[in-house]
Design a protein around this motif. Structure first.
Motif, PDB file in Angstrom:
ATOM      1  N   ASP A   1      -6.929   7.585   7.999  1.00 46.08           N
ATOM      2  CA  ASP A   1      -5.421   8.112   7.687  1.00 46.08           C
ATOM      3  C   ASP A   1      -4.636   6.625   7.891  1.00 46.08           C
ATOM      4  OD1 ASP A   1      -2.881   9.097   7.828  1.00 46.08           O
ATOM      5  OD2 ASP A   1      -3.297  10.412   9.505  1.00 46.08           O
ATOM      6  N   LEU A   2      -4.053   6.322   7.017  1.00 49.79           N
ATOM      7  CA  LEU A   2      -3.228   5.172   6.796  1.00 49.79           C
ATOM      8  C   LEU A   2      -1.783   5.445   6.847  1.00 49.79           C
ATOM      9  CD1 LEU A   2      -4.881   2.754   4.199  1.00 49.79           C
ATOM     10  CD2 LEU A   2      -5.172   2.475   6.893  1.00 49.79           C
ATOM     11  N   SER A   3      -1.195   6.626   7.338  1.00 53.30           N
ATOM     12  CA  SER A   3       0.080   7.075   7.055  1.00 53.30           C
ATOM     13  C   SER A   3       0.878   6.319   8.004  1.00 53.30           C
ATOM     14  CB  SER A   3       0.397   8.339   7.258  1.00 53.30           C
ATOM     15  OG  SER A   3      -0.311   8.872   8.507  1.00 53.30           O
ATOM     16  N   ASP A   4       0.328   5.748   9.258  1.00 53.24           N
ATOM     17  CA  ASP A   4       1.314   5.282  10.204  1.00 53.24           C
ATOM     18  C   ASP A   4       0.719   3.747  10.285  1.00 53.24           C
ATOM     19  OD1 ASP A   4      -0.279   7.014  12.963  1.00 53.24           O
ATOM     20  OD2 ASP A   4      -0.898   5.940  11.532  1.00 53.24           O
ATOM     21  N   GLU A   5      -0.391   3.340  11.324  1.00 55.03           N
ATOM     22  CA  GLU A   5      -0.789   2.240  11.712  1.00 55.03           C
ATOM     23  C   GLU A   5      -2.003   1.703  10.830  1.00 55.03           C
ATOM     24  OE1 GLU A   5      -1.477   1.723  15.652  1.00 55.03           O
ATOM     25  OE2 GLU A   5      -2.855   3.281  15.854  1.00 55.03           O
TER      26      GLU A   5
ATOM     27  N   LEU B   1       0.942  -1.228  -0.079  1.00 55.95           N
ATOM     28  CA  LEU B   1       0.068   0.108   0.000  1.00 55.95           C
ATOM     29  C   LEU B   1       0.773   1.113  -0.023  1.00 55.95           C
ATOM     30  CD1 LEU B   1      -2.632  -0.982   2.578  1.00 55.95           C
ATOM     31  CD2 LEU B   1      -2.775  -1.325   0.099  1.00 55.95           C
ATOM     32  N   ALA B   2       0.365   2.134  -0.703  1.00 60.90           N
ATOM     33  CA  ALA B   2       1.111   3.565  -0.737  1.00 60.90           C
ATOM     34  C   ALA B   2       0.163   4.853  -0.384  1.00 60.90           C
ATOM     35  CB  ALA B   2       1.579   3.877  -2.231  1.00 60.90           C
TER      36      ALA B   2
ATOM     37  N   MET C   1     -10.114  -5.715  -0.476  1.00 65.10           N
ATOM     38  CA  MET C   1      -9.387  -4.538  -0.528  1.00 65.10           C
ATOM     39  C   MET C   1      -9.573  -3.411   0.471  1.00 65.10           C
ATOM     40  SD  MET C   1      -7.002  -3.059  -2.490  1.00 65.10           S
ATOM     41  CE  MET C   1      -6.211  -2.246  -1.001  1.00 65.10           C
ATOM     42  N   VAL C   2     -11.169  -3.419   0.996  1.00 65.90           N
ATOM     43  CA  VAL C   2     -11.593  -2.660   2.001  1.00 65.90           C
ATOM     44  C   VAL C   2     -10.939  -3.096   3.256  1.00 65.90           C
ATOM     45  CG1 VAL C   2     -13.613  -1.898   3.533  1.00 65.90           C
ATOM     46  CG2 VAL C   2     -13.941  -2.106   0.921  1.00 65.90           C
ATOM     47  N   TYR C   3     -10.918  -4.371   3.489  1.00 67.06           N
ATOM     48  CA  TYR C   3     -10.188  -4.994   4.535  1.00 67.06           C
ATOM     49  C   TYR C   3      -8.708  -4.324   4.777  1.00 67.06           C
ATOM     50  CZ  TYR C   3     -13.759  -8.469   5.760  1.00 67.06           C
ATOM     51  OH  TYR C   3     -14.977  -8.844   6.153  1.00 67.06           O
ATOM     52  N   ARG C   4      -7.939  -4.388   3.485  1.00 67.04           N
ATOM     53  CA  ARG C   4      -6.542  -3.994   3.522  1.00 67.04           C
ATOM     54  C   ARG C   4      -6.548  -2.535   3.908  1.00 67.04           C
ATOM     55  NH1 ARG C   4      -2.252  -5.348  -0.459  1.00 67.04           N
ATOM     56  NH2 ARG C   4      -1.143  -4.654   1.637  1.00 67.04           N
ATOM     57  N   LEU C   5      -7.359  -1.677   3.665  1.00 72.46           N
ATOM     58  CA  LEU C   5      -7.290  -0.204   3.931  1.00 72.46           C
ATOM     59  C   LEU C   5      -7.865  -0.081   5.329  1.00 72.46           C
ATOM     60  CD1 LEU C   5      -8.458   1.318   0.366  1.00 72.46           C
ATOM     61  CD2 LEU C   5      -6.438   0.887   1.423  1.00 72.46           C
ATOM     62  N   GLY C   6      -8.113  -1.100   6.051  1.00 71.88           N
ATOM     63  CA  GLY C   6      -8.491  -1.045   7.507  1.00 71.88           C
ATOM     64  C   GLY C   6     -10.006  -0.720   7.707  1.00 71.88           C
ATOM     65  N   GLY C   7     -10.896  -1.374   6.753  1.00 74.21           N
ATOM     66  CA  GLY C   7     -12.221  -1.102   6.805  1.00 74.21           C
ATOM     67  C   GLY C   7     -13.208  -2.182   6.773  1.00 74.21           C
TER      68      GLY C   7
ATOM     69  N   VAL D   1      -6.007  10.131   3.806  1.00 73.84           N
ATOM     70  CA  VAL D   1      -4.900   9.543   3.785  1.00 73.84           C
ATOM     71  C   VAL D   1      -4.639   8.126   3.576  1.00 73.84           C
ATOM     72  CG1 VAL D   1      -2.338   9.653   4.537  1.00 73.84           C
ATOM     73  CG2 VAL D   1      -3.716  11.602   4.795  1.00 73.84           C
ATOM     74  N   SER D   2      -4.856   7.693   2.289  1.00 69.30           N
ATOM     75  CA  SER D   2      -4.886   6.387   1.950  1.00 69.30           C
ATOM     76  C   SER D   2      -4.340   5.966   0.671  1.00 69.30           C
ATOM     77  CB  SER D   2      -6.571   5.779   1.998  1.00 69.30           C
ATOM     78  OG  SER D   2      -6.645   4.470   2.134  1.00 69.30           O
ATOM     79  N   ASP D   3      -4.617   4.510   0.274  1.00 68.04           N
ATOM     80  CA  ASP D   3      -3.908   4.064  -0.989  1.00 68.04           C
ATOM     81  C   ASP D   3      -4.882   4.286  -2.255  1.00 68.04           C
ATOM     82  OD1 ASP D   3      -2.012   2.204  -2.407  1.00 68.04           O
ATOM     83  OD2 ASP D   3      -3.963   1.342  -2.893  1.00 68.04           O
ATOM     84  N   ARG D   4      -4.636   5.188  -3.243  1.00 66.80           N
ATOM     85  CA  ARG D   4      -5.288   5.611  -4.221  1.00 66.80           C
ATOM     86  C   ARG D   4      -5.726   4.250  -5.185  1.00 66.80           C
ATOM     87  NH1 ARG D   4      -6.168  10.440  -6.692  1.00 66.80           N
ATOM     88  NH2 ARG D   4      -4.554  11.485  -5.327  1.00 66.80           N
TER      89      ARG D   4
END
Length: 489
Positions: A480-484, A331-332, A453-459, A369-372
């Motif tokens: 915000d996925l910039s840290d954890e 993820l970026a 994909m939603v799971y990977r984005l913390g959702g 702040v997430s993965d586009r």
């Protein structure tokens, strides 16, 4: 886990080895079928050549008798043309039966009888032209009548011998085809068993991961060292699953490509055989009903079923590979204006919206702040599904809303389509599972990919819907996925 992996790898390796053996056997059998088809085609060509020669001989005799009754020069030109054609016709027939001594002898006798026949034809026509023969010619006493009967008998003998060969060759071809179908069916069964075993092992591994996660949740907060160790084990197991799914799915394609290739070979083999049967029928040759059904219906239908099954298996393997690659993608996280992102997605669908007379309404959305790439895949899938599963009697309307709830962002995608039965709200997110009428193309992959994909984005994602009342997909994910943020909620 290691023991299970060794057993799994051993079983899958054995399965692939059997598939390779089945593929080799199929290739050999296809070659046999091709050889038998060529022999059948050869017999049919001999029959056609023999029929052509008999026709020329009969036409020559008919023209002779016509000339004896009425000495018209048109009969002379007809006989000369036939005489020119007989030489190549006999040579073609002789070359085709060169490998059969008995038939070669019969062709020699046929050529001798035909040569004498043509000599007598010219002699009788010359006598008739010189008025040496009466107008009423007793054909039954003529030597040419005996010769044409000899030609007919020799042709029948040749035809009987060739038909005996043809029947033997057709029977060998059918036997080869039956064995080929059996081997292909066995290969397909092995492929299904290997795929089923892979899915079963993956399911067991996932269950083991869930149990590991529950155990980690029960650990004491003070046991940081144990937590870190468990986290490392969990990550290693997850990576192993991803690699395993990728390797198995990737290697499944090789035997599948072989089956598809052999199917194309069989299909190509049938075409010339079908054309020969058609020409044989047009030439007046008797072709059995079983042979015609086998060439025109049974074989194409069986090959069609094999091709449809392999194509479906190919799509499923591609889906597993795609999910595996997505699961291993790094993820970026970056600042994203969700309103602009959704506007771009809607813009790419504008042509389809104009054709359908529909619209997509996007309310102001919170920035993340997430993965586009992940977000584009999620919302593109949901909007595309809303347009695909529309109701024919009304234009599709899709609404996208979003807001912040603490550290989480909530989005809703609502449509006015055909809706989803409440009992299927959970199953639509399962891989290869679909709901409602199956009147649209697809393999049940899109929503499974969205959920992953939603799971990977913390959702999390859920569905609220009723039949013929549209559907609302609700997403709750980390803002915000910039840290954890990449960790599961």
């Amino acid at each position: 886990m290691k023991r299970l992996s060794r057993v799994t790898v051993g079983a899958v390796t054995a399965g692939f080895a059997l598939l390779v053996v089945a593929g080799g056997a199929t290739a050999w059998l296809v070659a046999r079928v091709a050889d038998n088809t060529e022999l059948v085609s050869h017999s049919l060509r001999v029959e056609l050549a023999l029929s052509h020669f008999r026709t020329l001989s009969e036409q020559a005799e008919t023209a002779r008798r016509g000339f004896l009754l009425e000495p018209d020069l048109r009969f002379v030109r007809t006989i000369e043309g036939i005489a020119r054609d007989m030489g190549p016709a006999l040579e073609e027939l002789r070359s085709m039966v060169r490998d059969n001594p008995e038939q070669t002898t019969l062709v020699g006798q046929l050529a001798a009888a035909n040569r004498e026949h043509m000599i007598l034809i010219r002699r009788s026509m010359a006598q008739r032209r010189a008025a040496a023969l009466p107008n009423a010619v007793p054909f039954s006493w003529d030597r040419t009548t005996q010769l044409i009967q000899t030609v007919r008998q020799l042709a029948v003998s040749l035809s009987d011998a060739e038909r005996t060969l043809l029947n033997e060759r057709i029977e060998r071809q059918r036997a080869s085809q039956r064995v080929t179908y059996s081997v292909i069916a066995l290969a397909a069964l092995l492929l299904i068993l290997v795929a089923a075993g892979t899915i079963w092992v993956t399911r067991r591994t996932l269950l083991a991961l869930h149990r590991t996660g529950d155990e980690l949740a029960r650990l004491n907060d003070d046991l940081e060292g144990a937590v870190r160790a468990r986290t490392v084990d969990l990550q290693r197991a997850n990576d192993e699953i991803q690699r395993f799914a990728y390797i198995v799915s990737h290697d499944l394609r090789s035997p599948l490509v072989n089956v598809m290739g052999f199917t194309s070979e069989m299909e190509a083999t049938i075409r010339p055989l079908s054309e020969l049967v058609d020409r044989a029928e047009e030439g007046g040759l008797a072709v059995s009903q079983d042979a015609k059904l086998a060439v025109r219906e049974d074989l194409p239908e069986a090959i069609g079923f094999i091709r449809a099954s392999t194509q479906k298996m190919d799509r499923l393997i591609n889906a597993i590979l795609r999910l595996s690659r997505e699961g291993r993608r790094i993820l970026a996280p970056e600042p994203i204006d969700m309103t602009v992102l959704l506007s771009g997605i809607v813009g790419s669908s504008q042509h389809k919206l104009q054709d359908l007379g529909g619209e997509v309404r996007v309310s102001p959305l919170p920035s993340l702040v997430s993965d586009r790439v992940g977000l584009e895949q999620i919302f593109s899938n949901l909007i595309e599904n809303a347009l695909k599963y529309r109701t024919p009697d009304r234009a599709p309307v899709v609404e996208v809303r979003g807001w912040l709830e603490g550290e989480r962002a909530v989005f809703e995608v609502t449509d006015n389509g055909r809706g989803i039965d409440p009992k299927d709200h959970d199953r639509i997110f399962d891989l290869f599972r679909r709901s409602g009428a199956q009147d649209q193309p697809g393999e049940g992959i899109g929503l499974a990919h969205v959920r992953a994909m939603v799971y990977r984005l913390g959702g999390l994602i859920s569905c609220q819907s009723a039949l013929d009342a549209g559907a609302t997909f609700r997403l709750s994910m980390r803002a915000d996925l910039s840290d954890e943020g990449a960790r599961a909620p």
